[in-house]
Design a protein around this motif. Structure first.
Motif: not given
Length: 247
Positions: A101-105, A147-152, A189-192, A197-198
């Motif tokens: 999730t953090s990587l996907a931001a 998770y897919g947006a993490a590009r990992s 909360a996750a989407v917000a 970009g947090d």
């Protein structure tokens, strides 16, 4: 095996074995099976619309990967998780899914964020009408959009392997989850946080969701290694205020 748990496969570039393998994995991740379900080669092949050979090869791969267990007669079966195994599964999820999730931001744009918001709306609507199958499906789509947006790719593969074990347990607990009504509340909360970009705040929301939901399931469910509940007269509890009463 639940009806329509595995969809028929169509001709494509991948081999029939690979398509069968992917179809069974998708069904397991989505919660189409519960722990203890048996996947016979004949029934799986019929559901897929193939000969037994691709179904057998796919099931053998999943057994080798320890996604499925196998009975003495050779039938593949969805594992019955012990409490210890569920705790281990949670511990790993709490590390990997917030990381993804953090990587996907850094990679989720307005279009992807809008899709996530639509997923939340669909999930809420499904929960309101009591359709837990749709709830679990929309939740899976929501989480893996992130998770897919993490590009990992390696990280994504690890998370998918965890969900192969998670899916059957969550479908087994669907009545409890629907009654509780609290899971998935941290999606907004996750989407917000992702829209700002947090990554750290978004990861914290996903971590809290995993923690709270698994805490609930650990309290509500009986696991394979739990002691058997008392039966018969032993199950009767002493009436309150009667501890000193004579027989």
């Amino acid at each position: 095996m639940p009806q329509a748990a595995i969809t028929k496969i169509a001709a494509g570039d991948a081999s029939l074995e690979q398509q069968a393998y992917d179809a069974i994995r998708h069904a397991l991740m989505g919660g189409s099976f519960v722990p203890g379900d048996r996947l016979s080669i004949r029934k799986v092949a019929a559901a897929l619309g193939t000969s037994p050979m691709p179904a057998r090869a796919a099931l053998q791969r999943l057994v080798a990967e320890q996604v499925l267990d196998v009975t003495p007669s050779g039938t593949a079966v969805v594992p019955l998780l012990s409490r210890a195994a569920f705790l281990e599964l949670r511990a790993i999820r709490l590390q990997l899914e917030p990381l993804a999730t953090s990587l996907a931001a850094a990679h989720l744009g307005k279009t992807a964020l809008a899709r996530l918001e639509r997923r939340i709306a669909k999930l809420d609507a499904a929960r309101d009408r009591g359709d837990m199958a749709a709830v679990l499906t929309e939740n899976q789509h929501f989480m893996f959009e992130i998770y897919g947006a993490a590009r990992s790719p390696m990280l994504l593969s690890f998370i998918e392997s965890l969900w192969l074990r998670r899916g059957p347990m969550y479908w087994f607990a669907r009545a409890e989850l629907l009654r509780w009504r609290a899971p998935f509340t941290r999606h907004k909360a996750a989407v917000a946080a992702l829209s700002r970009g947090d990554g750290a705040a978004a990861a914290a929301a996903i971590r809290d969701e995993i923690q709270s939901t698994t805490d609930f399931l650990l309290a509500e469910l009986r696991f394979a290694d739990d002691p058997a509940p008392p039966r018969g007269v032993a199950a009767l509890k002493l009436l309150q205020g009667r501890a000193g009463a004579r027989p």
